[in-house]
Design a protein around this motif. Structure first.
Motif, PDB file in Angstrom:
ATOM      1  N   GLU A   1       0.841  -1.187   0.000  1.00 48.25           N
ATOM      2  CA  GLU A   1       0.000   0.000   0.000  1.00 48.25           C
ATOM      3  C   GLU A   1       0.881   1.244   0.000  1.00 48.25           C
ATOM      4  O   GLU A   1       1.760   1.403   0.854  1.00 48.25           O
ATOM      5  N   VAL A   2       0.650   2.129  -0.959  1.00 45.84           N
ATOM      6  CA  VAL A   2       1.435   3.355  -1.083  1.00 45.84           C
ATOM      7  C   VAL A   2       0.896   4.396  -0.112  1.00 45.84           C
ATOM      8  O   VAL A   2      -0.293   4.713  -0.123  1.00 45.84           O
TER       9      VAL A   2
ATOM     10  N   MET B   1       0.744   7.417 -11.957  1.00 54.42           N
ATOM     11  CA  MET B   1       1.730   6.449 -11.484  1.00 54.42           C
ATOM     12  C   MET B   1       1.057   5.084 -11.357  1.00 54.42           C
ATOM     13  O   MET B   1       0.058   4.935 -10.654  1.00 54.42           O
ATOM     14  N   HIS B   2       1.603   4.098 -12.050  1.00 60.67           N
ATOM     15  CA  HIS B   2       1.109   2.722 -11.992  1.00 60.67           C
ATOM     16  C   HIS B   2       2.086   1.876 -11.188  1.00 60.67           C
ATOM     17  O   HIS B   2       3.308   1.970 -11.380  1.00 60.67           O
ATOM     18  N   MET B   3       1.567   1.057 -10.309  1.00 61.50           N
ATOM     19  CA  MET B   3       2.369   0.063  -9.602  1.00 61.50           C
ATOM     20  C   MET B   3       1.713  -1.290  -9.801  1.00 61.50           C
ATOM     21  O   MET B   3       0.568  -1.506  -9.398  1.00 61.50           O
TER      22      MET B   3
ATOM     23  N   ILE C   1      -3.241 -11.122  -8.850  1.00 59.33           N
ATOM     24  CA  ILE C   1      -4.292 -10.322  -9.488  1.00 59.33           C
ATOM     25  C   ILE C   1      -4.978  -9.486  -8.414  1.00 59.33           C
ATOM     26  O   ILE C   1      -5.334  -9.992  -7.348  1.00 59.33           O
ATOM     27  N   GLY C   2      -5.174  -8.190  -8.708  1.00 61.10           N
ATOM     28  CA  GLY C   2      -5.891  -7.317  -7.785  1.00 61.10           C
ATOM     29  C   GLY C   2      -5.016  -6.556  -6.823  1.00 61.10           C
ATOM     30  O   GLY C   2      -5.537  -5.847  -5.961  1.00 61.10           O
ATOM     31  N   LEU C   3      -3.702  -6.655  -6.938  1.00 57.39           N
ATOM     32  CA  LEU C   3      -2.799  -5.925  -6.045  1.00 57.39           C
ATOM     33  C   LEU C   3      -2.270  -4.648  -6.687  1.00 57.39           C
ATOM     34  O   LEU C   3      -1.489  -3.923  -6.080  1.00 57.39           O
ATOM     35  N   ASP C   4      -2.660  -4.372  -7.931  1.00 59.98           N
ATOM     36  CA  ASP C   4      -2.165  -3.199  -8.642  1.00 59.98           C
ATOM     37  C   ASP C   4      -2.820  -1.927  -8.110  1.00 59.98           C
ATOM     38  O   ASP C   4      -3.935  -1.952  -7.561  1.00 59.98           O
ATOM     39  N   MET C   5      -2.146  -0.814  -8.303  1.00 58.45           N
ATOM     40  CA  MET C   5      -2.716   0.472  -7.920  1.00 58.45           C
ATOM     41  C   MET C   5      -2.234   1.538  -8.904  1.00 58.45           C
ATOM     42  O   MET C   5      -1.232   1.357  -9.605  1.00 58.45           O
TER      43      MET C   5
END
Length: 649
Positions: free
Chosen positions: A448-449, A601-603, A609-613
């Motif tokens: 988590e950012v 900003m993409h991470m 699957i589903g952990l991208d932000m």
């Protein structure tokens, strides 16, 4: 002075020659095999789970098959043979009697000191003459002495005496190393005489011709051709060319799977009779009406494929992604075999998409990595990543008419009582299966950012074309955990290293810790656990990719930076999350103009699957005159430590 060439008939030098040549090959190969591996998959911890998927024996067999290829059995065999030859040569060296030519030394022969003068030498020689003159001494049978050996000894004594006292003989000794003048010497060739004797010459020429004219060019050519066959992503150049032709700016997830099937690696894997074996049965099961994971375009792509090896590879990939039981051990084994190959090919496809700079293909390629590792078809629910979860369980949790799928994080945010009632029951999960799934969910590395900002090291503003850092502060918060501590404000700061801390300024070492007496903290890189991917026939260490995109133009603005390790522990010794703040830094060149530049900003995590932000972030590039003005202020007043550049999230 004549020269005599002799052959090593008694094996005095030949073992040394073979031992040297063999060692030059064997020792470097040994180092290559024994040196510590840098492969992340060999050093990362694992997620604690006792889940065993269906066909686990086939999956493990494919893992062992890939490991055998990585261990390079040929090298191991070569090393074993090399050491066997070296041991044999050492044995020959120890048991073979060797005669070493001795340098002629008159002082040693007379047994007199080198500092002795001519008078002392004459006196010493007279004493020896009284003892060793042939008329004064008799042969000793116990010492195997004869008249001839006694005469030879006295002759040597006389030569040694004259070499030190007679001017002419002494000149011969000084100039040629012997009182008799120039001497003939022999050069030993470290080859048995049998090899070069008459009648064997043609065979020797044949061997040398084969070694130097055939074997050596073949080995060098094979190495060169092999090194040129692969790209830096370690896929065949032919595969990269095939996928390049398949690339489209609007390519879909299914289109990428189709493009991956064009890899030449599948042609080599499914060569010969394997290309057609079971193809009809495979297509019947994959294209069945109940296969909802296939779109109409994906179905048509399989049907229109003409090349049998590629058609089978594509069908196997969809069978793997859809977790279709192919009712045949051989086909199921091939299904698990193609997935790791496709993941490697997808890395090359990412490079192709990055070269074009279009955002959509790049995001789709990242997403396909996640689906390949988790064995989940594009568009399917992320909940299928959890052990024992099936489409029926997912429908019970999400509802049959749900428009959007739940992520694992949202599923774990559901009240425990409700979550249990939706998941456990007749036709769903048992209590033990539910506990296994929850246990795995609580170990997923969700990053988590907490804060993201731009800065230039040592400066207060960002000027055009300066080297700017994107600093991302975040922490791992696994789903379902409670009592998560609040973020400390000081953890969100990023203090520049001191001006004299050159290693930290260059990024070679962490900054010196003032609280630790100005010493550099010794931080070991921390790896997250291996991806929990029970259907993927290879261990995989998760990668996090962070990049900036221009959403208005649909283009990549800053290429992805990949992170595989972190600077602080993710879990403690008991396996509980530490919630420590991690710092990720990316450096790139600022735009050449002044203004506010808004990026997305993409991470992306390549393993789940589903952990991208993604989030918007603005880079403010100021006029250089402003930087100069702030610099003058710094000359007057001490700058506030920890004050950073303006940023917008």
């Amino acid at each position: 002075m004549s020269t005599d060439y002799t052959y090593d008939e008694q094996g005095q030098f030949f073992p040394f020659f073979i031992l040297t040549l063999t060692g030059l090959v064997t020792l470097p190969l040994t180092y290559n095999l024994l040196k510590p591996t840098k492969n992340l998959e060999n050093t990362a911890p694992r997620i604690n789970s006792d889940f065993t998927p269906e066909h686990v024996d086939l999956i493990e067999a494919q893992k062992r098959k890939r490991l055998r290829k990585e261990y390079r059995v040929k090298r191991i065999i070569t090393v074993i043979i090399g050491y066997a030859v070296m041991a044999w040569m050492i044995y020959l060296i120890t048991v073979t009697a060797r005669s070493t030519p001795k340098i002629w030394d008159p002082y040693d022969i007379l047994g007199i000191s080198r500092s002795a003068n001519e008078k002392a030498i004459s006196r010493h020689y007279k004493r020896l003459s009284l003892i060793y003159h042939p008329d004064k001494i008799r042969p000793d049978p116990s010492k195997n002495e004869t008249i001839e050996t006694l005469n030879d000894r006295f002759v040597e004594l006389t030569k040694a005496y004259k070499a030190l006292t007679d001017e002419e003989i002494r000149n011969n000794y000084v100039q040629y190393g012997h009182p008799d003048g120039k001497q003939s010497f022999s050069i030993g060739i470290a080859l048995p005489k049998l090899i070069v004797t008459e009648g064997f010459g043609k065979y020797v020429l044949l061997v040398y011709g084969g070694l130097l004219g055939v074997l050596l060019p073949y080995i060098v050519g094979k190495w060169w051709y092999g090194s040129q066959r692969y790209t830096k992503e370690r896929v065949l150049v032919a595969s990269a060319g095939n996928m390049f032709r398949e690339y489209k700016d609007d390519i879909t997830d299914g289109g990428i799977v189709n493009a991956l099937s064009s890899g030449a690696e599948f042609t080599e894997t499914l060569k010969g009779s394997r290309a057609d074996a079971g193809l009809g049965k495979l297509e019947k099961l994959v294209l069945a009406e109940g296969s909802t994971f296939l779109s109409s375009e994906d179905r048509e792509a399989i049907k229109q494929m003409e090349e049998s090896s590629r058609r089978k590879a594509l069908a196997l990939l969809w069978a793997y992604l859809g977790r279709v039981d192919l009712e045949d051990a051989s086909l199921n084994g091939e299904k698990y075999e193609v997935a790791p190959i496709a993941l490697s090919l997808n890395e090359a496809f990412k490079a192709i998409a990055l070269a074009f700079g279009n955002l959509r293909p790049m995001l789709n390629a990242f997403r396909i990595s996640q689906h390949l590792i988790q064995a989940i078809a594009p568009g399917a629910s992320p909940l299928l990543q959890l052990p024992h979860f099936t489409d029926k369980v997912v429908n019970s949790v999400e509802g049959s008419d749900a428009k959007d799928h739940l992520t694992v994080q949202k599923f774990m945010d559901i009240n425990e009582e409700k979550r249990h009632s939706l998941t456990v029951g007749a036709g769903l999960l048992s209590q033990q299966q539910y506990e296994t799934a929850i246990k795995v969910a609580k170990q997923l590395p969700v990053l988590e950012v907490s804060r993201a900002f731009f800065k230039v090291m040592g400066e207060k503003v960002i000027t055009p074309s300066s080297l700017v850092q994107l600093v991302v502060k975040g922490r791992f918060v696994p789903p379902g955990h409670e009592n998560i501590p609040e973020v400390k404000p000081e953890d969100l700061e990023d203090v520049d290293p001191d001006e004299d801390d050159l290693d930290a300024l260059m990024g070679r070492k962490p900054a010196k810790n003032k609280a630790n007496g100005g010493k550099t903290d010794k931080l070991e890189p921390v790896q997250p656990p291996l991806a929990h991917a029970p259907y993927f026939a290879r261990d995989h260490s998760p990668r996090w990719h962070i990049f900036l995109a221009d959403s208005k133009q649909g283009k990549m603005a800053v290429p992805p930076f990949t992170f595989t390790t972190f600077d602080k522990p993710i879990v403690d010794e008991a396996g509980n999350p530490t919630f420590d703040m991690q710092t990720l830094k990316m450096q790139f060149q600022a735009p050449p103009g002044v203004g506010a530049f808004t990026f997305v900003m993409h991470m992306n995590c390549d393993s789940y699957i589903g952990l991208d932000m993604k989030q918007e972030i603005t880079l403010h590039v100021e006029d250089p005159a402003k930087a100069a003005a702030l610099g003058e202020e710094d000359d007057i007043s001490e700058p506030d430590e920890g004050k950073y550049l303006a940023f917008t999230q």
